[in-house]
Design a protein around this motif. Structure first.
Motif, short mmCIF file in Angstrom:
data_model
loop_
_atom_site.label_atom_id
_atom_site.label_comp_id
_atom_site.label_asym_id
_atom_site.label_seq_id
_atom_site.Cartn_x
_atom_site.Cartn_y
_atom_site.Cartn_z
N ILE A 1 83.56 56.50 8.36
CA ILE A 1 83.70 55.07 8.00
C ILE A 1 85.17 55.00 7.78
N GLY B 1 69.56 59.21 -0.58
CA GLY B 1 70.22 60.23 -1.52
C GLY B 1 69.36 60.48 -2.85
N ASP C 1 86.38 54.12 -1.72
CA ASP C 1 85.60 53.54 -0.59
C ASP C 1 86.63 53.53 0.50
N GLY D 1 94.01 63.15 4.79
CA GLY D 1 93.07 62.61 3.98
C GLY D 1 92.08 63.72 4.12
N GLY E 1 70.58 61.02 8.11
CA GLY E 1 72.24 61.05 8.61
C GLY E 1 72.20 60.71 9.91
N MET F 1 72.08 57.05 10.55
CA MET F 1 73.51 56.40 10.02
C MET F 1 74.49 56.52 11.09
N LEU F 2 74.64 57.78 11.72
CA LEU F 2 75.70 58.00 12.44
C LEU F 2 75.49 57.41 13.78
N GLY G 1 67.21 63.34 -4.28
CA GLY G 1 67.57 63.95 -5.71
C GLY G 1 66.28 63.95 -6.46
N LYS H 1 83.55 59.95 5.84
CA LYS H 1 84.77 60.05 6.57
C LYS H 1 84.90 59.29 7.68
N VAL I 1 79.58 69.71 5.27
CA VAL I 1 79.42 68.91 6.70
C VAL I 1 79.08 67.74 6.63
CO1 B1M Z 1 73.69 65.88 1.72
N1 B1M Z 1 73.90 65.74 -0.17
N2 B1M Z 1 73.42 67.83 1.52
N3 B1M Z 1 73.41 65.43 3.53
N4 B1M Z 1 73.49 63.98 1.32
C1 B1M Z 1 74.25 64.48 -0.92
C2 B1M Z 1 75.85 64.47 -0.95
C3 B1M Z 1 73.70 64.58 -2.43
C4 B1M Z 1 74.25 63.78 -3.29
C5 B1M Z 1 72.25 64.20 -2.53
C6 B1M Z 1 71.52 64.21 -3.76
O1 B1M Z 1 71.18 65.69 -4.18
N5 B1M Z 1 71.03 63.20 -4.12
C7 B1M Z 1 73.74 66.45 -2.73
C8 B1M Z 1 74.95 66.70 -3.18
C9 B1M Z 1 74.79 67.07 -4.77
C10 B1M Z 1 76.08 67.33 -5.24
O2 B1M Z 1 76.74 68.48 -5.10
N6 B1M Z 1 76.65 66.70 -6.38
C11 B1M Z 1 73.57 66.81 -1.16
C12 B1M Z 1 73.19 67.93 -0.98
C13 B1M Z 1 72.74 69.00 -2.08
C14 B1M Z 1 72.99 68.60 0.41
C15 B1M Z 1 72.63 70.20 0.76
C16 B1M Z 1 73.09 71.18 0.03
C17 B1M Z 1 71.00 69.79 1.24
C18 B1M Z 1 70.67 71.21 1.35
O3 B1M Z 1 70.67 71.95 2.14
N7 B1M Z 1 69.71 71.71 0.34
C19 B1M Z 1 73.57 70.02 2.18
C20 B1M Z 1 74.87 70.70 2.34
C21 B1M Z 1 75.39 70.91 3.61
C22 B1M Z 1 76.97 71.07 3.47
O4 B1M Z 1 77.61 70.14 3.58
N8 B1M Z 1 77.29 72.59 3.47
C23 B1M Z 1 73.36 68.53 2.67
C24 B1M Z 1 73.16 68.21 3.94
C25 B1M Z 1 72.97 66.83 4.28
C26 B1M Z 1 72.90 66.33 5.90
C27 B1M Z 1 73.45 67.45 6.62
C28 B1M Z 1 71.30 66.58 6.14
C29 B1M Z 1 73.22 64.83 5.79
C30 B1M Z 1 74.63 64.49 6.10
C31 B1M Z 1 74.86 64.04 7.45
C32 B1M Z 1 76.21 63.67 7.93
O5 B1M Z 1 77.03 63.50 6.82
N9 B1M Z 1 76.51 63.68 9.19
C33 B1M Z 1 73.19 64.68 4.17
C34 B1M Z 1 73.14 63.35 3.59
C35 B1M Z 1 72.93 62.22 4.65
C36 B1M Z 1 73.43 62.99 2.14
C37 B1M Z 1 73.37 61.60 1.61
C38 B1M Z 1 72.10 61.28 1.40
C39 B1M Z 1 74.22 60.62 2.09
C40 B1M Z 1 75.57 61.07 2.13
C41 B1M Z 1 76.30 59.81 2.98
O6 B1M Z 1 76.47 59.56 4.06
N10 B1M Z 1 76.55 58.74 2.21
C42 B1M Z 1 74.16 62.26 -0.06
C43 B1M Z 1 73.45 61.26 -1.08
C44 B1M Z 1 74.58 60.29 -1.40
O7 B1M Z 1 75.85 60.28 -1.05
N11 B1M Z 1 74.24 59.43 -2.53
C45 B1M Z 1 74.10 63.61 0.12
C46 B1M Z 1 77.09 57.34 2.55
C47 B1M Z 1 78.64 57.32 2.72
C48 B1M Z 1 79.24 56.12 3.44
O8 B1M Z 1 79.24 57.54 1.49
O9 B1M Z 1 80.17 59.98 2.24
O10 B1M Z 1 80.22 59.09 -0.20
P1 B1M Z 1 80.51 58.75 1.04
O11 B1M Z 1 81.72 57.81 1.71
C49 B1M Z 1 82.16 56.73 1.01
C50 B1M Z 1 83.10 57.19 -0.35
O12 B1M Z 1 82.64 58.46 -0.83
C51 B1M Z 1 84.46 57.26 0.56
O13 B1M Z 1 84.43 56.06 1.54
C52 B1M Z 1 83.09 56.24 2.14
C53 B1M Z 1 82.62 54.94 2.31
O14 B1M Z 1 82.66 53.91 1.73
N12 B1M Z 1 85.15 58.60 0.96
C54 B1M Z 1 86.39 58.47 1.11
C55 B1M Z 1 84.33 59.38 1.54
N13 B1M Z 1 85.23 60.33 2.18
C56 B1M Z 1 86.61 59.82 1.88
C57 B1M Z 1 87.72 60.37 2.13
C58 B1M Z 1 88.91 59.49 1.54
C59 B1M Z 1 88.64 58.05 0.86
C60 B1M Z 1 87.54 57.73 0.62
O15 B1M Z 1 90.15 59.91 1.83
C61 B1M Z 1 90.54 60.76 2.76
#
Ligand code: B1M
Length: 179
Positions: A74, A16, A164, A111, A33, A36-37, A20, A72, A67
């Motif tokens: 995890i 990420g 988390d 959720g 992604g 990871m899946l 960025g 989610k 998407v």
């Molecule tokens: Co996207 N993406 N992505 N992406 N992606 C981010 C989120 C981003 C931060 C990357 C960056 O710019 N550095 C950025 C968002 C910026 C913002 O809005 N602030 C971003 C972007 C911009 C985009 C696109 C717009 C890119 C583009 O097309 N130009 C696009 C959007 C698509 C869409 O959704 N419409 C996009 C697409 C994608 C992929 C499809 C390629 C892929 C997702 C694959 C998938 O999920 N199957 C992807 C990925 C992999 C990421 C990063 C690299 C990793 C996300 C992830 O899985 N993190 C991400 C960068 C980052 O997060 N640092 C990024 C690991 C995961 C374990 O953490 O999801 O936070 P997280 O979940 C945690 C907690 O948050 C919590 O528990 C989890 C485990 O501890 N949690 C909950 C989550 N859900 C919860 C619900 C709960 C409670 C806790 O209760 C219900």
């Protein structure tokens, strides 16, 4: 949990950051992604193994327009491992689909996960839609996802926030008085 925390999650966070900074592009994001899946599929039997008695039923999904589902998924594994029966609506879930599932099911907790700052508002809109449909009080609402915070959860009228997956399992249990 060690594989998840020290390996997979720290790896995807690095991806990420590289994205960025403009050093990684969409294909790298996609491949990471998928990797990871794939790894999570291997961990699923271990993390979802039920260790506690039945706690309740949880409905979960990633909000409209979003998407991202790794976090989610995890959360689902941790919930299942902690006594929850979980129904996953998947990603990009419309307000109507959330409302219809809450209406038809007997879930104690709903959720919602949001990973984009742009889609955080869809969480608030779903809560408003549940209110309008007279369904808000049927479930406790837990929200999460990287850009979300406790303050924001309070603002939009959610019942709980978790930063988390392990906390999500604890918070969900507390919501139904089983912590
Ligand atoms: Co996207 N993406 N992505 N992406 N992606 C981010 C989120 C981003 C931060 C990357 C960056 O710019 N550095 C950025 C968002 C910026 C913002 O809005 N602030 C971003 C972007 C911009 C985009 C696109 C717009 C890119 C583009 O097309 N130009 C696009 C959007 C698509 C869409 O959704 N419409 C996009 C697409 C994608 C992929 C499809 C390629 C892929 C997702 C694959 C998938 O999920 N199957 C992807 C990925 C992999 C990421 C990063 C690299 C990793 C996300 C992830 O899985 N993190 C991400 C960068 C980052 O997060 N640092 C990024 C690991 C995961 C374990 O953490 O999801 O936070 P997280 O979940 C945690 C907690 O948050 C919590 O528990 C989890 C485990 O501890 N949690 C909950 C989550 N859900 C919860 C619900 C709960 C409670 C806790 O209760 C219900």
């Amino acid at each position: 949990m060690e594989i998840l925390d020290k390996g997979l999650i720290s790896g995807i966070k690095e991806v990420g950051e590289l994205f960025g900074r403009g050093e990684y592009f969409l294909p790298e994001l996609l491949v990471s992604g998928e990797a990871m899946l794939g790894a999570l599929e291997l961990l699923k039997p271990l993390l979802s193994k039920r260790e506690t008695p039945f706690v309740g039923k949880c409905l979960i999904g990633t909000v409209q327009g979003d998407v991202h589902d790794i976090g989610k998924n995890i959360v689902i594994m941790m919930l299942k491992g902690n006594g929850w029966e979980v129904t996953d609506l998947g990603v990009d879930v419309s307000l109507e689909d959330f409302c219809s599932a809450v209406d038809k099911g007997d879930f104690q907790v709903l959720g919602m996960s949001a990973l984009l700052t742009m889609t955080m508002s869809a969480t608030a809109k779903t809560i408003e839609a549940l209110k309008a449909a007279g369904l808000r009080d049927k479930v406790k609402i837990m929200v999460g996802g990287a850009p979300t915070t406790q303050e924001w959860a309070n603002e939009i009228g959610a019942d709980a926030y978790a930063p988390d997956a392990p906390t999500a399992a604890k918070v969900a249990a507390a919501l139904v008085g089983k912590s």
